[in-house]
Design a protein around this motif. Structure first.
Motif, PDB file in Angstrom:
ATOM      1  N   GLY A 187     -27.828  81.986  87.387  1.00 36.47           N
ATOM      2  CA  GLY A 187     -27.615  80.544  87.276  1.00 36.47           C
ATOM      3  C   GLY A 187     -28.737  79.725  87.858  1.00 36.47           C
ATOM      4  O   GLY A 187     -28.817  79.551  89.068  1.00 36.47           O
ATOM      5  N   ASP A 226     -30.655  82.025  81.865  1.00 40.44           N
ATOM      6  CA  ASP A 226     -29.972  81.056  82.717  1.00 40.44           C
ATOM      7  C   ASP A 226     -28.675  80.658  82.016  1.00 40.44           C
ATOM      8  O   ASP A 226     -28.691  79.928  81.027  1.00 40.44           O
ATOM      9  CB  ASP A 226     -30.869  79.837  82.939  1.00 40.44           C
ATOM     10  N   LYS A 232     -26.497  78.655  82.809  1.00 42.88           N
ATOM     11  CA  LYS A 232     -26.183  77.228  82.907  1.00 42.88           C
ATOM     12  C   LYS A 232     -26.744  76.430  81.732  1.00 42.88           C
ATOM     13  O   LYS A 232     -26.308  75.324  81.478  1.00 42.88           O
ATOM     14  CB  LYS A 232     -26.706  76.660  84.220  1.00 42.88           C
ATOM     15  N   THR A 233     -27.705  77.011  81.006  1.00 36.78           N
ATOM     16  CA  THR A 233     -28.268  76.310  79.852  1.00 36.78           C
ATOM     17  C   THR A 233     -27.522  76.648  78.560  1.00 36.78           C
ATOM     18  O   THR A 233     -27.785  76.025  77.537  1.00 36.78           O
ATOM     19  CB  THR A 233     -29.756  76.655  79.679  1.00 36.78           C
TER      20      THR A 233
END
Length: 76
Positions: free
Chosen positions: A30, A49, A51-52
């Protein structure tokens, strides 16, 4: 092999052991700093990642883009 929580204590060890064994390892972490740590310090082949990613489908597409078009043999 895909390793979730790749920047964590267990995930980092699993990924490094897999790399020593000659396995192509993609980490999931993350944030850009954690992904940079996973690839530059731990030696994973790539890091995504999470979170993207908008959803699970886009996360799976990211794995495909990391040269895993035939799928993942192992997930930890």
């Amino acid at each position: 092999m895909v390793v979730s929580a790749a920047a964590g204590a267990v995930g980092s060890v699993v990924g490094q052991l897999a790399r020593i064994g000659g396995v192509r390892v993609i980490g999931i972490a993350g944030g850009p700093d954690k992904c940079r740590y996973v690839t530059e310090e731990l030696g994973f082949d790539a890091c995504i990642d999470y979170k993207t990613a908008a959803d699970a489908k886009s996360l799976a597409a990211s794995i495909d883009r990391q040269r895993q078009p035939k799928g993942v043999d192992a997930h930890f």
